[in-house]
Scaffold this motif. Structure first.
Motif, mmCIF file in Angstrom:
data_model
loop_
_atom_site.group_PDB
_atom_site.id
_atom_site.type_symbol
_atom_site.label_atom_id
_atom_site.label_comp_id
_atom_site.label_asym_id
_atom_site.label_seq_id
_atom_site.Cartn_x
_atom_site.Cartn_y
_atom_site.Cartn_z
ATOM 1 N N LEU A 217 -84.034 128.048 -25.188
ATOM 2 C CA LEU A 217 -85.014 128.032 -24.102
ATOM 3 C C LEU A 217 -84.723 129.201 -23.167
ATOM 4 C CD1 LEU A 217 -87.195 126.791 -22.249
ATOM 5 C CD2 LEU A 217 -85.419 125.268 -21.341
ATOM 6 N N THR A 218 -85.717 130.039 -22.905
ATOM 7 C CA THR A 218 -85.546 131.204 -22.041
ATOM 8 C C THR A 218 -86.433 131.069 -20.810
ATOM 9 O OG1 THR A 218 -85.100 132.622 -23.955
ATOM 10 C CG2 THR A 218 -85.673 133.714 -21.890
ATOM 11 N N LEU A 219 -85.810 131.120 -19.635
ATOM 12 C CA LEU A 219 -86.544 131.161 -18.377
ATOM 13 C C LEU A 219 -86.663 132.611 -17.941
ATOM 14 C CD1 LEU A 219 -84.951 128.236 -16.287
ATOM 15 C CD2 LEU A 219 -87.069 128.203 -17.619
ATOM 16 N N VAL A 220 -87.877 133.020 -17.575
ATOM 17 C CA VAL A 220 -88.128 134.409 -17.187
ATOM 18 C C VAL A 220 -88.481 134.460 -15.706
ATOM 19 C CG1 VAL A 220 -89.473 136.483 -17.657
ATOM 20 C CG2 VAL A 220 -88.981 134.861 -19.511
ATOM 21 N N ALA A 221 -87.764 135.298 -14.974
ATOM 22 C CA ALA A 221 -87.980 135.423 -13.536
ATOM 23 C C ALA A 221 -89.196 136.291 -13.241
ATOM 24 C CB ALA A 221 -86.750 136.017 -12.858
ATOM 25 N N ARG A 222 -89.681 136.207 -12.019
ATOM 26 C CA ARG A 222 -90.847 136.996 -11.612
ATOM 27 C C ARG A 222 -90.580 138.491 -11.790
ATOM 28 N NH1 ARG A 222 -95.063 135.453 -8.750
ATOM 29 N NH2 ARG A 222 -94.024 133.510 -8.132
ATOM 30 N N ARG A 223 -89.335 138.919 -11.588
ATOM 31 C CA ARG A 223 -89.003 140.341 -11.707
ATOM 32 C C ARG A 223 -88.713 140.760 -13.141
ATOM 33 N NH1 ARG A 223 -85.009 141.490 -6.511
ATOM 34 N NH2 ARG A 223 -86.554 141.097 -4.880
ATOM 35 N N GLY A 224 -88.722 139.812 -14.080
ATOM 36 C CA GLY A 224 -88.577 140.191 -15.481
ATOM 37 C C GLY A 224 -87.263 139.829 -16.130
ATOM 38 N N HIS A 225 -86.167 139.614 -15.361
ATOM 39 C CA HIS A 225 -84.919 139.231 -15.991
ATOM 40 C C HIS A 225 -84.980 137.763 -16.401
ATOM 41 C CE1 HIS A 225 -84.740 139.351 -11.599
ATOM 42 N NE2 HIS A 225 -83.951 138.302 -11.625
ATOM 43 N N SER A 226 -84.028 137.332 -17.214
ATOM 44 C CA SER A 226 -84.159 136.015 -17.815
ATOM 45 C C SER A 226 -82.812 135.320 -17.962
ATOM 46 C CB SER A 226 -84.836 136.135 -19.181
ATOM 47 O OG SER A 226 -84.068 136.942 -20.053
ATOM 48 N N VAL A 227 -82.872 134.027 -18.232
ATOM 49 C CA VAL A 227 -81.708 133.187 -18.498
ATOM 50 C C VAL A 227 -81.979 132.425 -19.784
ATOM 51 C CG1 VAL A 227 -80.402 131.161 -17.751
ATOM 52 C CG2 VAL A 227 -80.991 132.915 -16.098
ATOM 53 N N GLU A 228 -81.011 132.412 -20.696
ATOM 54 C CA GLU A 228 -81.150 131.668 -21.942
ATOM 55 C C GLU A 228 -80.348 130.375 -21.848
ATOM 56 O OE1 GLU A 228 -80.240 133.823 -25.445
ATOM 57 O OE2 GLU A 228 -81.936 135.189 -25.242
ATOM 58 N N LEU A 229 -80.929 129.294 -22.387
ATOM 59 C CA LEU A 229 -80.273 127.994 -22.378
ATOM 60 C C LEU A 229 -80.307 127.401 -23.783
ATOM 61 C CD1 LEU A 229 -82.396 128.058 -19.618
ATOM 62 C CD2 LEU A 229 -80.723 126.334 -18.990
#
Length: 254
Positions: A217-229
């Motif tokens: 699962l990848t969350l994408v921030a408004r500025r484009g960077h992301s976090v993978e879970l």
């Protein structure tokens, strides 16, 4: 205007143009930092070669990297340039805001910075970082060893959702022993932070999109960077790799 009066004016213009030409070029600080660098996500094998160019870019100075970096280090997807302020090297988003700020290292250590979402990255000039350790070989004997109950519940959970539709829903962010500090709704690839969020880190990260692929699962921030879970239980996801502050999403009923 007569020619005699025009000559001094022309001479001044030519001198000014020559002086301006001599001034063209990158600032002194930028020229010192320009060149090939390597960006790495601490605690992982993920690395990416960056070229900090001396010429101006859309924001700051131009930044280049191979296309493969977009998958290896998703944080680069939101980068638009770089700049140096004193001893600080900043990687900028497309609006010119710093995403990662690397201070000058102490001694011979590499530069280090933490993203808004808590991941820690290091930046080293190409050729100065020690080689990454080789991945351990997977042998038949290793495959026959059963993981402990703790490992099985953390890293070897096999009940990952089959589709993105099964992932959508309302989740709460748990931090350490504090539960339900912020809620995020995942719907139709849109991530919506709910009102009453009490977690400044997630509010600053500001996820607006998400996607699900191959159990991640990848969350994408408004500025484009992301976090993978990765899934660690029924309706539970943790950041991978597990570095920085605790980042655990737990599915809750509306």
């Amino acid at each position: 205007m007569c020619l005699r009066r025009l000559l001094p004016v022309l001479g001044l213009a030519i001198w000014a143009g020559g002086a301006a030409a001599q001034d063209v070029g990158p600032p002194r600080d930028v020229a010192g930092a320009a060149g090939p660098w390597e960006l790495a996500l601490d605690g992982s094998f993920r690395r990416c070669g960056l070229m900090l160019a001396a010429e101006p870019g859309p924001v700051g100075q131009a930044l280049r990297f191979p296309a493969g970096c977009r998958r290896a280090l998703p944080v680069v997807n939101g980068l638009g340039g770089w700049r140096q302020e004193g001893d600080l090297i900043q990687l900028l988003d497309r609006e010119g805001q710093p995403v990662l700020a690397f201070a000058a290292p102490e001694g011979e250590s590499t530069r280090s910075a933490e993203s808004l979402s808590g991941e820690r990255y290091s930046l080293a000039q190409a050729g100065t970082r020690s080689a990454a350790p080789e991945a351990p070989l997977v042998t038949p004997a290793a495959l026959s060893i059963q993981p402990s109950a703790r490992e099985a519940s953390r890293d070897f959970w096999t009940g990952a959702p089959a589709t993105a539709a099964a992932v959508a829903g309302l989740y709460t962010l748990d931090r350490f022993v504090e539960k339900d500090v912020c809620r995020v709704r995942l719907v139709a690839e849109s991530a919506q932070v709910q009102e009453g969020c009490r977690d400044p880190g997630l509010a600053l990260f500001d996820p607006t999109a998400w996607h699900y692929e191959a159990g991640r699962l990848t969350l994408v921030a408004r500025r484009g960077h992301s976090v993978e879970l990765i899934p660690v239980g029924e309706g539970r996801w943790r950041r991978d790799p597990e570095i920085g502050t605790t980042f655990l999403l737990r599915r809750v009923e509306p």
